[in-house]
Design a protein around this motif. Structure first.
Motif, PDB file in Angstrom:
ATOM      1  N   VAL A   1       0.042   5.443  -0.974  1.00  0.00           N
ATOM      2  CA  VAL A   1      -1.052   6.155  -1.335  1.00  0.00           C
ATOM      3  C   VAL A   1      -1.428   6.317  -2.801  1.00  0.00           C
ATOM      4  O   VAL A   1      -0.529   6.661  -3.624  1.00  0.00           O
ATOM      5  N   GLY A   2      -2.505   5.856  -3.167  1.00  0.00           N
ATOM      6  CA  GLY A   2      -3.005   6.132  -4.574  1.00  0.00           C
ATOM      7  C   GLY A   2      -2.872   4.791  -5.530  1.00  0.00           C
ATOM      8  O   GLY A   2      -3.171   4.658  -6.586  1.00  0.00           O
ATOM      9  N   ASN A   3      -2.084   3.800  -4.974  1.00  0.00           N
ATOM     10  CA  ASN A   3      -1.954   2.646  -5.847  1.00  0.00           C
ATOM     11  C   ASN A   3      -3.110   1.829  -5.707  1.00  0.00           C
ATOM     12  O   ASN A   3      -3.956   1.954  -4.873  1.00  0.00           O
ATOM     13  N   THR A   4      -3.202   0.870  -6.218  1.00  0.00           N
ATOM     14  CA  THR A   4      -4.226  -0.260  -6.226  1.00  0.00           C
ATOM     15  C   THR A   4      -4.596  -0.881  -5.020  1.00  0.00           C
ATOM     16  O   THR A   4      -5.492  -0.846  -4.550  1.00  0.00           O
TER      17      THR A   4
ATOM     18  N   ARG B   1       0.782  -1.300   0.028  1.00  0.00           N
ATOM     19  CA  ARG B   1       0.178  -0.113   0.044  1.00  0.00           C
ATOM     20  C   ARG B   1       0.806   1.272  -0.007  1.00  0.00           C
ATOM     21  O   ARG B   1       1.527   1.484   0.797  1.00  0.00           O
TER      22      ARG B   1
ATOM     23  N   PHE C   1      -3.631   0.510  -1.717  1.00  0.00           N
ATOM     24  CA  PHE C   1      -4.209   1.363  -0.886  1.00  0.00           C
ATOM     25  C   PHE C   1      -5.640   1.689  -1.337  1.00  0.00           C
ATOM     26  O   PHE C   1      -6.507   1.573  -0.302  1.00  0.00           O
ATOM     27  N   ASN C   2      -5.873   1.821  -2.698  1.00  0.00           N
ATOM     28  CA  ASN C   2      -7.511   1.987  -2.848  1.00  0.00           C
ATOM     29  C   ASN C   2      -8.581   0.963  -2.440  1.00  0.00           C
ATOM     30  O   ASN C   2      -9.392   1.082  -1.950  1.00  0.00           O
TER      31      ASN C   2
ATOM     32  N   TYR D   1     -11.610   1.073  -0.050  1.00  0.00           N
ATOM     33  CA  TYR D   1     -12.784   0.613  -0.335  1.00  0.00           C
ATOM     34  C   TYR D   1     -13.444  -0.656   0.371  1.00  0.00           C
ATOM     35  O   TYR D   1     -14.562  -0.462   0.863  1.00  0.00           O
TER      36      TYR D   1
END
Length: 93
Positions: free
Chosen positions: A64-67, A62, A69-70, A74
């Protein structure tokens, strides 16, 4: 004479404020009620959700902003919505 009068006034004010302070037993009653709330909450919450969430997010690297992390965000947002959380923009008054 003025210094003695001023000192007497200060002593009287301090004595009056000490008299109006709460008793130690009041604090004990508050502490015991807080412990009761803690016990009630503690019975409802277990580590199950924490373990499940940790198992999900540990699958990803993780940043910030990578898959990863997202997806983690979610997943947690979904859990919160299932528990009844509503965004402020969507909440009723």
């Amino acid at each position: 004479m003025l210094k003695k009068t001023g000192l007497l006034i200060v002593i009287l004010v301090v004595a009056m404020s000490c008299h109006s302070m709460r008793k130690a037993s009041d604090f004990k009653n508050e502490a015991s009620s807080e412990l009761n709330y803690f016990d009630l909450v503690n019975q409802r919450f277990t580590g199950g959700i924490a373990y499940k969430t940790t198992a999900f997010v540990e699958k990803y690297w993780r940043v910030v902003g990578n898959t990863g992390f997202n997806e983690s965000v979610y997943e947690i947002a979904g859990q919160l919505e299932k528990a009844g959380f509503v965004l402020e923009e969507k909440a009723l008054p």
